[in-house]
Design an enzyme around this catalytic site. Sequence first.
Site, mmCIF file in Angstrom:
data_model
loop_
_atom_site.group_PDB
_atom_site.id
_atom_site.type_symbol
_atom_site.label_atom_id
_atom_site.label_comp_id
_atom_site.label_asym_id
_atom_site.label_seq_id
_atom_site.Cartn_x
_atom_site.Cartn_y
_atom_site.Cartn_z
ATOM 1 N N LYS A 20 9.659 6.709 11.121
ATOM 2 C CA LYS A 20 9.337 7.675 10.062
ATOM 3 C C LYS A 20 7.969 7.357 9.478
ATOM 4 C CE LYS A 20 11.069 7.055 5.760
ATOM 5 N NZ LYS A 20 10.086 7.034 4.659
ATOM 6 N N ASN A 21 7.732 6.070 9.180
ATOM 7 C CA ASN A 21 6.517 5.688 8.455
ATOM 8 C C ASN A 21 5.295 5.591 9.349
ATOM 9 O OD1 ASN A 21 8.030 5.764 6.193
ATOM 10 N ND2 ASN A 21 8.202 3.545 5.934
ATOM 11 N N CYS A 56 9.613 7.656 -8.043
ATOM 12 C CA CYS A 56 10.852 7.895 -7.306
ATOM 13 C C CYS A 56 11.830 6.821 -7.777
ATOM 14 C CB CYS A 56 10.616 7.834 -5.810
ATOM 15 S SG CYS A 56 10.378 6.171 -5.213
ATOM 16 N N ARG A 105 5.443 4.136 -8.425
ATOM 17 C CA ARG A 105 4.706 4.539 -7.232
ATOM 18 C C ARG A 105 3.363 5.218 -7.540
ATOM 19 N NH1 ARG A 105 8.554 4.931 -3.091
ATOM 20 N NH2 ARG A 105 6.863 4.639 -1.628
ATOM 21 N N PRO A 106 2.503 4.604 -8.341
ATOM 22 C CA PRO A 106 1.211 5.245 -8.642
ATOM 23 C C PRO A 106 0.328 5.323 -7.404
ATOM 24 C CG PRO A 106 1.254 3.005 -9.457
ATOM 25 C CD PRO A 106 2.626 3.282 -8.938
ATOM 26 N N VAL A 107 -0.708 6.123 -7.464
ATOM 27 C CA VAL A 107 -1.632 6.270 -6.309
ATOM 28 C C VAL A 107 -3.082 6.069 -6.746
ATOM 29 C CG1 VAL A 107 -0.151 7.741 -4.903
ATOM 30 C CG2 VAL A 107 -1.637 8.778 -6.651
ATOM 31 N N GLN A 140 -4.959 3.588 -6.468
ATOM 32 C CA GLN A 140 -5.793 2.890 -5.468
ATOM 33 C C GLN A 140 -6.355 3.893 -4.450
ATOM 34 O OE1 GLN A 140 -6.404 -0.510 -5.792
ATOM 35 N NE2 GLN A 140 -5.279 -0.179 -7.712
ATOM 36 N N ASP A 190 11.594 -2.813 2.874
ATOM 37 C CA ASP A 190 12.464 -1.743 3.378
ATOM 38 C C ASP A 190 13.712 -2.286 4.060
ATOM 39 O OD1 ASP A 190 9.828 0.607 4.324
ATOM 40 O OD2 ASP A 190 10.650 -0.026 2.405
ATOM 41 N N ILE A 193 7.814 -6.328 -4.138
ATOM 42 C CA ILE A 193 6.937 -5.167 -3.905
ATOM 43 C C ILE A 193 7.187 -4.047 -4.910
ATOM 44 C CG2 ILE A 193 6.236 -3.404 -2.239
ATOM 45 C CD1 ILE A 193 5.416 -6.198 -1.352
ATOM 46 N N ARG A 214 16.857 11.498 4.816
ATOM 47 C CA ARG A 214 15.391 11.524 4.708
ATOM 48 C C ARG A 214 14.773 10.589 5.735
ATOM 49 N NH1 ARG A 214 12.683 10.450 -0.795
ATOM 50 N NH2 ARG A 214 11.029 10.441 0.749
HETATM 51 C C1 EPZ Z 1 4.978 2.599 2.167
HETATM 52 O O1 EPZ Z 1 5.007 3.156 0.877
HETATM 53 C C2 EPZ Z 1 6.269 3.037 2.846
HETATM 54 N N1 EPZ Z 1 6.281 4.492 2.938
HETATM 55 C C3 EPZ Z 1 7.473 2.541 2.057
HETATM 56 O O2 EPZ Z 1 8.640 2.909 2.760
HETATM 57 C C4 EPZ Z 1 7.405 1.031 1.967
HETATM 58 O O3 EPZ Z 1 8.485 0.562 1.181
HETATM 59 C C5 EPZ Z 1 6.069 0.598 1.335
HETATM 60 O O4 EPZ Z 1 4.975 1.163 2.100
HETATM 61 C C6 EPZ Z 1 5.902 -0.911 1.292
HETATM 62 O O5 EPZ Z 1 6.008 -1.427 2.591
HETATM 63 C C7 EPZ Z 1 5.552 5.095 3.917
HETATM 64 O O6 EPZ Z 1 4.895 4.449 4.717
HETATM 65 C C8 EPZ Z 1 5.624 6.585 3.976
HETATM 66 P P1 EPZ Z 1 2.486 0.775 -1.022
HETATM 67 P P2 EPZ Z 1 3.670 3.114 -0.027
HETATM 68 O O7 EPZ Z 1 1.350 1.664 -1.385
HETATM 69 O O8 EPZ Z 1 2.474 3.167 0.843
HETATM 70 C C9 EPZ Z 1 1.874 -0.366 -5.574
HETATM 71 C C10 EPZ Z 1 10.781 3.744 3.044
HETATM 72 O O9 EPZ Z 1 11.853 3.273 2.664
HETATM 73 N N2 EPZ Z 1 0.773 0.612 -5.555
HETATM 74 O O10 EPZ Z 1 2.300 -0.209 0.099
HETATM 75 O O11 EPZ Z 1 3.838 4.129 -1.092
HETATM 76 C C11 EPZ Z 1 3.222 0.299 -5.323
HETATM 77 O O12 EPZ Z 1 3.735 0.821 -6.534
HETATM 78 C C12 EPZ Z 1 9.583 3.775 2.128
HETATM 79 O O13 EPZ Z 1 10.557 4.178 4.212
HETATM 80 C C13 EPZ Z 1 0.047 0.840 -6.720
HETATM 81 O O14 EPZ Z 1 0.332 0.249 -7.761
HETATM 82 O O15 EPZ Z 1 3.760 1.662 -0.673
HETATM 83 C C14 EPZ Z 1 4.044 -0.844 -4.783
HETATM 84 O O16 EPZ Z 1 4.494 -1.638 -5.862
HETATM 85 C C15 EPZ Z 1 9.973 3.377 0.730
HETATM 86 N N3 EPZ Z 1 -0.973 1.743 -6.698
HETATM 87 C C16 EPZ Z 1 3.025 -1.656 -3.976
HETATM 88 O O17 EPZ Z 1 1.729 -1.268 -4.479
HETATM 89 C C17 EPZ Z 1 -1.325 2.428 -5.559
HETATM 90 O O18 EPZ Z 1 -2.286 3.233 -5.588
HETATM 91 C C18 EPZ Z 1 3.067 -1.357 -2.474
HETATM 92 O O19 EPZ Z 1 3.024 0.055 -2.348
HETATM 93 C C19 EPZ Z 1 -0.579 2.177 -4.376
HETATM 94 C C20 EPZ Z 1 0.446 1.263 -4.391
#
Ligand code: EPZ
Length: 420
Positions: free
Chosen positions: A22-23, A117, A122-124, A126, A309, A331, A401
């Site tokens: 999926k990812n 969620c 889950r902020p973005v 970055q 995960d 995480i 999902r």
């Molecule tokens: C990806 O999510 C995966 N989703 C997630 O899988 C997975 O749990 C996660 O990576 C960690 O491995 C997809 O690939 C579609 P991150 P992502 O940005 O990219 C913080 C599943 O079950 N952060 O690596 O959203 C964030 O809040 C899903 O398949 C910020 O603060 O995760 C988290 O604490 C769930 N600001 C940490 O970093 C940002 O701009 C890692 O998040 C981005 C992230």
Amino acid sequence: MDKLLIRGGHPLHGEVTISGAKNAALPDLCAALLTAEPVVLRNVPRLQDVATMLQLIRNMGVEAEHASDGSVRIDASRLSTPEAPYELVKTMRASVLALGPLLARFGEATVSLPGGCAIGSRPVEQHIKGLQAMGAQIVVEHGYMIARLPEGRTRLQGTRITTDMVTVTGTENFLMAAALAEGETVLENAAMEPEIVDLAEMLIKMGARIEGHGTSRITIQGVERLHGCDHQVVADRIEAGTFLCAVAATGGDVVLRHARADHLGAVLDKLRDAGVQIEAVEGGLRVKSAGRLKGQSFRTTEYPGFPTDMQAQFMALNVISRGAVSVTETIFENRFMHVNELVRLGAKIQIDGKVAMVEGVERLSGATVMATDLRASASLVIAGLVATGETVVDRIYHLDRGYDCMEAKLRAIGADIERI
Ligand code: EPZ
């Protein structure tokens, strides 16, 4: 609302085929937006999140069909609306992955903020910071990220990006944006997940110039145009890990076709320490388990560490193993929602902030439990497979999902499980 009815106590035997990841499929579908030429993706899993992503890109004017053989043919030549609306983004945060490609190819994008969620805020920020460093002007208004290039600019500019923390989709957005940017981009603390490598390999097939993918430092030389490609999505290491935990919990002997040991190192180490036998066989992994296992403490970290995960699924295993262990989630800030539901099945778990202390019990007793997020639902299914009596897992749209026909795959190897 669909539920799963599980009658526990059946060891699992036979063979399961692991689907495409999926990812990896989600960013790969977005990478197809970077070219006007046809792209074929193969081994795309049949999941709700993939269906949502296909709807999202069709909304933009992209042609995309999921054929019965699991391939998706994408034609983004007539993309007319570089937008990702809230009603789609709110159901799938990975929609943020449209931002980089749309900016890179069209110089503009309007993408809804994903919102939080169940597992965290889950902020973005970055993603925004990195793309702004590449020259994008991004404002957040009415819940949308409105991004465009400055007047007179037709391309993003390569630069050095160091995020405050490792971000998987952040790294993916930057890879796609940098592929068409002017000059060189260096990602300093890039994510190293196999899904990043899969995306980079697809982009390279399209003509991108990328080095270092799979390490924490990725260098991209931007090119003017990218062309179409034919790419096979990598197998889903989290689905494979989920089935490994299921067999470990119920006992049995199962071959997981397409599962890759080199993508599951940390999980295999813990399972073997617990007493599970796992060996590489032609085209996959064979997992054998019998008798009660030894609980394993672990803490989730970025790849190649123990994946967040897999935290909920391995906790389900710890619940019925020998000994008291600690599970530390580093995480996400709220990824223990499965704990209360496991306790309803008879588990002994105490949460203290980021740490859950699990005291193994001999047996679980079936009950009605509620899924709260994707991997929590998988954890409850695993617990239901070993609980005595009937377990009903409610709200399994969370499961749909991210898992391609999980109950059918489990039934095929001997589980007593049905969708009601
Ligand atoms: C990806 O999510 C995966 N989703 C997630 O899988 C997975 O749990 C996660 O990576 C960690 O491995 C997809 O690939 C579609 P991150 P992502 O940005 O990219 C913080 C599943 O079950 N952060 O690596 O959203 C964030 O809040 C899903 O398949 C910020 O603060 O995760 C988290 O604490 C769930 N600001 C940490 O970093 C940002 O701009 C890692 O998040 C981005 C992230």
